[in-house]
Design an enzyme around this catalytic site. Sequence first.
Site, mmCIF file in Angstrom:
data_model
loop_
_atom_site.group_PDB
_atom_site.id
_atom_site.type_symbol
_atom_site.label_atom_id
_atom_site.label_comp_id
_atom_site.label_asym_id
_atom_site.label_seq_id
_atom_site.Cartn_x
_atom_site.Cartn_y
_atom_site.Cartn_z
ATOM 1 N N PRO A 1 0.813 -1.179 0.000
ATOM 2 C CA PRO A 1 0.000 0.000 0.000
ATOM 3 C C PRO A 1 0.855 1.241 0.000
ATOM 4 O O PRO A 1 1.604 1.500 0.931
ATOM 5 C CB PRO A 1 -0.801 -0.107 1.297
ATOM 6 C CG PRO A 1 -0.192 -1.236 2.083
ATOM 7 C CD PRO A 1 0.931 -1.780 1.302
ATOM 8 N N GLU A 2 0.693 1.990 -1.035
ATOM 9 C CA GLU A 2 1.273 3.337 -1.064
ATOM 10 C C GLU A 2 0.142 4.302 -0.728
ATOM 11 O O GLU A 2 -0.945 3.869 -0.340
ATOM 12 C CB GLU A 2 1.858 3.641 -2.451
ATOM 13 C CG GLU A 2 2.947 2.637 -2.844
ATOM 14 C CD GLU A 2 3.608 2.960 -4.166
ATOM 15 O OE1 GLU A 2 3.739 4.155 -4.496
ATOM 16 O OE2 GLU A 2 3.990 2.018 -4.886
#
Length: 293
Positions: free
Chosen positions: A2-3
């Site tokens: 997850p960015e």
Amino acid sequence: MPELPEVETVRRGLEPAMARQRLIKVEQRRKDLRFPFPPHFTERLEGQRVMSLSRRAKYLVLDLSSGEALIMHLGMSGRFTVEMAGEKSPLGEFHYETAGKAPHDHVVFQMENGARITYNDPRRFGFMDLVPSASLAQSKHFKGMGIEPLGNALDGELIQTLFADKKTPLKAALLDQRLIAGLGNIYVCEALHRSGLSPKRRAGTLASNRGAMRGKAALLAATIREVLTEAVQAGGSSLRDYAQTDGSLGYFQHRFRVYDREGEKCPTPSCTGMIQRIVQSGRSTFYCKTCQK
DNA sequence: AAGCGAACCTGGCTGC
DNA sequence: TGCAGCCAGGTTCGCT
């Protein structure tokens, strides 16, 4: 995982289930993730109301009525699932479709509205911590953190200031959370391609000749903003098994121009180059050496 | 001091 | 089929 766009997607998924709701029960199934849970973790949460859910870089922040903030990081493989309860059983227990004990389900939040929120994280690079809300910015996780890439501060001039004299490759500078906080491997590759900038170029060259490079620095700032905004609108990217809180998939991965596209033709109009994969500081970089200079 | 590589941990895919 | 090897969205530590 997850960015920034994926964390923002998770935040939006959790908000309707958690905002303004009290935490009725918190189940903590192991003593640590990447780090140990803080002392008396469940006791400090149970009975508190979630006043708001926000995001800073790749961190989720839940402001609690106790005056503490619950900070959560998803690491590489962290995921939240939200289930809404069906009818209450005669025993007063909420009924759910699933039994809710999949492998790597480490934390379960039970809300007063019947929502059950489960944190699953196979690799356990994520973590949770409790800090006083008033001193959030000074907490060890947030102290020294760089600017928010979707905030107003990011522009070409600031990039030139941040990167001045940096000898590290541009790719590495963009991943440095002390400078800009929230970018990760995917969106850095994408922003660099859209900007026509080589990931191997020394970061300082964006500032070394301020007049000549002003346009390039401004373009990079604009493409960072653009690619993140598009990804948030698409519900983030779903690689392998990453899913949104309702189990649905984001679809920005279909719009990747270079990430995980080694060997494909460069999508830049009129460019005849090929996407290649190289390794920089131990991580894959995807780029086109023909149009990224 | 900046800038690398390794480490943390599990699972999925590839190739022999 | 089985298994070794490699790879993964992030961060931190330790060595030069």
